[in-house]
Design an enzyme around this catalytic site. Structure first.
Site, PDB file in Angstrom:
ATOM      1  N   ASN A   4       0.336  18.869 -37.853  1.00  0.00           N
ATOM      2  CA  ASN A   4      -0.514  18.784 -36.659  1.00  0.00           C
ATOM      3  C   ASN A   4       0.235  19.347 -35.453  1.00  0.00           C
ATOM      4  O   ASN A   4       1.468  19.349 -35.425  1.00  0.00           O
ATOM      5  CB  ASN A   4      -0.874  17.317 -36.392  1.00  0.00           C
ATOM      6  CG  ASN A   4      -1.808  17.150 -35.203  1.00  0.00           C
ATOM      7  OD1 ASN A   4      -2.761  17.914 -35.032  1.00  0.00           O
ATOM      8  ND2 ASN A   4      -1.544  16.162 -34.354  1.00  0.00           N
ATOM      9  N   HIS A  25       0.349  18.573 -31.348  1.00  0.00           N
ATOM     10  CA  HIS A  25      -0.066  17.562 -30.377  1.00  0.00           C
ATOM     11  C   HIS A  25       0.457  17.974 -28.998  1.00  0.00           C
ATOM     12  O   HIS A  25       1.628  18.335 -28.868  1.00  0.00           O
ATOM     13  CB  HIS A  25       0.495  16.185 -30.766  1.00  0.00           C
ATOM     14  CG  HIS A  25       0.107  15.124 -29.797  1.00  0.00           C
ATOM     15  ND1 HIS A  25      -1.155  14.563 -29.780  1.00  0.00           N
ATOM     16  CD2 HIS A  25       0.792  14.541 -28.787  1.00  0.00           C
ATOM     17  CE1 HIS A  25      -1.212  13.676 -28.801  1.00  0.00           C
ATOM     18  NE2 HIS A  25      -0.046  13.646 -28.185  1.00  0.00           N
ATOM     19  N   SER A  31       4.225  19.422 -29.465  1.00  0.00           N
ATOM     20  CA  SER A  31       5.019  19.118 -30.661  1.00  0.00           C
ATOM     21  C   SER A  31       4.224  19.486 -31.903  1.00  0.00           C
ATOM     22  O   SER A  31       3.034  19.182 -32.004  1.00  0.00           O
ATOM     23  CB  SER A  31       5.328  17.611 -30.732  1.00  0.00           C
ATOM     24  OG  SER A  31       5.937  17.141 -29.552  1.00  0.00           O
ATOM     25  N   ASP A  78      -0.119  10.336 -34.514  1.00  0.00           N
ATOM     26  CA  ASP A  78       0.842  11.151 -33.741  1.00  0.00           C
ATOM     27  C   ASP A  78       2.272  10.637 -33.868  1.00  0.00           C
ATOM     28  O   ASP A  78       3.046  10.643 -32.905  1.00  0.00           O
ATOM     29  CB  ASP A  78       0.428  11.201 -32.252  1.00  0.00           C
ATOM     30  CG  ASP A  78      -0.927  11.846 -32.063  1.00  0.00           C
ATOM     31  OD1 ASP A  78      -1.299  12.701 -32.881  1.00  0.00           O
ATOM     32  OD2 ASP A  78      -1.623  11.478 -31.102  1.00  0.00           O
TER      33      ASP A  78
END
Ligand code: GAR
Length: 191
Positions: free
Chosen positions: A107, A109, A136, A145
């Site tokens: 992912n 973020h 990030s 997260d």
């Protein structure tokens, strides 16, 4: 060749930066499909124009998270990806889904994790009086997260920044960061 499936929910500018980096041979991988949970995601049009396979798994047509995640995983697995890339994919995923893609689910973020998990990261960074902010790329774990960070990019917060102006500068960094982090993963897979 390393196979990527990219999940989006909207604009898809990070998805686009990844596809452009592949075309420029900065990432040694192929995008097997782009999948959206929203039928109207603008990013789908770009992927189609690049002749990339697209699919929609509309979360609104499922009664609960488990059945949505199951259908989504089935769709993803049709394409046998090495990595599943979340690029502005705005759904929380169940632990079963996350476990199914252990070490494969990535992912981006918009904060310097572990700071500012969740939403409205830019305004929260300004309100907290931070001097630095950024983005990030991380492995996804069941906790939101929270997974191991792969790479980060920083920007300075300016005295006159609004959430919008800061978001725009962070997004510019995201478009460099995500391709670089994916190429790092591709390299580590080949070692
Ligand atoms: C990006 O800023 C990304 O970091 C963020 O949404 C935006 C998507 O833009 N992701 C999250 O907030 C994840 N919780 P894009 O659709 O143009 O790539």
């Amino acid at each position: 060749k390393t196979r990527l499936v990219i999940l989006i929910s909207g604009r898809g500018s990070n998805m686009r930066s990844i596809i452009e980096a592949i075309d420029a041979q900065q990432i040694d991988a192929t995008v097997s499909a782009v999948i959206s949970n929203r039928p109207d995601a603008a990013g789908l049009d770009y992927a189609k124009a690049q002749s990339i396979a697209t699919a929609v798994v509309d979360h609104k047509t499922f009664s609960d998270r488990d059945s949505f995640d199951k259908a989504l995983a089935e769709r993803i697995d049709d394409y046998k990806p090495d990595f599943v890339i979340l690029a502005g994919f705005m759904r929380i995923l169940t632990s079963g889904f996350v476990e199914h893609y252990r070490n494969k689910l990535i992912n981006i973020h918009p904060s310097l994790l572990p700071k500012f998990k969740g939403l409205n990261t830019h305004q929260r960074a300004i309100d907290a009086g931070e001097k630095e902010h950024g983005a990030s790329v991380h492995f996804v774990t069941a906790e939101l997260d929270d997974g191991p960070v792969i790479m980060q990019a920083k920007v300075n917060i300016l005295a006159d920044d609004s959430a919008e102006s800061l978001a725009a500068r962070v997004l510019d960094q995201e478009h460099q960061l995500y391709p670089a982090a994916i190429q790092k993963l591709v390299n580590s897979k080949q070692d």
